[in-house]
Write a protein that holds these residues in place. Structure first.
Motif, short mmCIF file in Angstrom:
data_model
loop_
_atom_site.label_atom_id
_atom_site.label_comp_id
_atom_site.label_asym_id
_atom_site.label_seq_id
_atom_site.Cartn_x
_atom_site.Cartn_y
_atom_site.Cartn_z
N ARG A 3 4.61 -0.89 3.16
CA ARG A 3 5.08 -1.13 4.53
C ARG A 3 4.88 0.11 5.41
O ARG A 3 4.58 0.00 6.60
N ALA A 26 -4.23 -5.45 2.51
CA ALA A 26 -2.96 -5.74 3.19
C ALA A 26 -3.21 -6.07 4.65
O ALA A 26 -2.54 -6.91 5.24
N VAL A 29 5.36 -9.30 2.81
CA VAL A 29 4.14 -9.46 3.61
C VAL A 29 3.63 -10.90 3.50
O VAL A 29 3.24 -11.52 4.49
#
Length: 285
Positions: free
Chosen positions: A24, A220, A252
């Motif tokens: 993150r 990601a 996510v």
């Protein structure tokens, strides 16, 4: 290109152990919003290939690219086939010196609005291509412009880059991969260095008559929402595996797809997963 090798924090934390808790942070650390590519290598070959590609994509799309790895992968020793070093640099939207010479002084728009979001670059020394570089928001020529209209257009311009990158330069296979039989009773979901232990546990489980596969997330950002949704919707049962306490990839996935993965196997003591642990967890579900 930035390589970020994770280990447990905060502060000095566990400096000689491993972790996956910076996902993150790398996705969101910034002043404001700007696009970035984040590769998540799972083994030696992917670390090499993704880093190589990151250098091309960083230049072609004029954006920062991250390779997010961890101490476990960074210090692992493994025999691999020789890496493919057949590499051609892609400079992207780079004008020629003749094109620059044909321009009038002051005509060059370093941050020109384009459909792709990527503006043409000139190399240092090219004629007629001097431009301003402002740390403030700027207009197409690089001069400061804090008007609301320009600000909105520039934010949209930068955001287009990641969309263009995903459409032009990343295949589904480079963003995610499904290991094992498509028709399985259990789908494991993970990313990064957990790939090795998971694949070993997967092999033993399937040889023992269990039907298990593994969804490996390789980027990601951009996130392959459509492909991941297709696989997870087809899964009969799922298990998220990560070495952090907050199930960051699970968050996510929930954010990008709306799918909540309720079964979780998290480890955050600084140690990597052992295949036997994963196999025991598979058998318990």
């Amino acid at each position: 290109v930035v390589v970020e090798g994770m280990r447990p924090g905060p502060s000095t934390g566990l400096p000689t152990w491993t972790d996956q808790a910076d996902l993150r942070f790398v996705m969101h650390a910034s002043q404001g919003e700007f696009p970035r590519l984040i590769f998540l290598p799972g083994d030696m070959n992917e670390a090499f290939e993704m880093t190589l590609k990151a250098f091309n994509l960083a230049e072609k799309y004029q954006m920062i690219c991250f390779v997010l790895t961890d101490k476990y992968l960074g210090e692992s020793v493994q025999s691999v086939e020789p890496f493919n070093v057949d590499y051609k640099a892609d400079r992207g939207a780079l004008m020629t010196i003749d094109e620059a010479a044909a321009m009038k002084p002051g005509e060059y728009k370093r941050f020109e609005f384009t459909e792709s979001g990527v503006s043409r670059r000139a190399l240092p020394g090219f004629p007629n291509t001097i431009y301003a570089v402002s740390t403030d928001e700027h207009q197409e020529y690089g001069d400061l412009d804090e008007s609301g209209e320009n600000r909105t257009k520039m934010v949209d311009k930068r955001a287009k880059k990641l969309v263009t990158l995903q459409n032009e330069s990343l295949s589904d296979f480079e963003m995610f991969e499904l290991h094992g039989p498509a028709d399985s009773e259990l789908t494991l979901i993970s990313w990064g260095s957990t790939k090795g232990p998971i694949l070993e546990a997967l092999e033993v489980a399937n040889e023992g008559g269990l039907k298990v596969n593994f969804l490996q997330i390789k980027t990601a950002l951009p996130f392959a929402s459509e492909g991941v949704v297709k696989i997870l919707n087809a899964a009969k049962k799922t298990l998220l595996i990560e070495t952090n306490s907050e199930a960051q990839m699970g968050g996510v996935i929930r954010e990008k797809t709306g799918i909540l993965i309720e079964n979780r196997f998290l480890r955050y003591d600084g140690r990597p997963f052992h295949p036997a642990e994963i196999l025991d967890k598979i058998k318990s579900l």
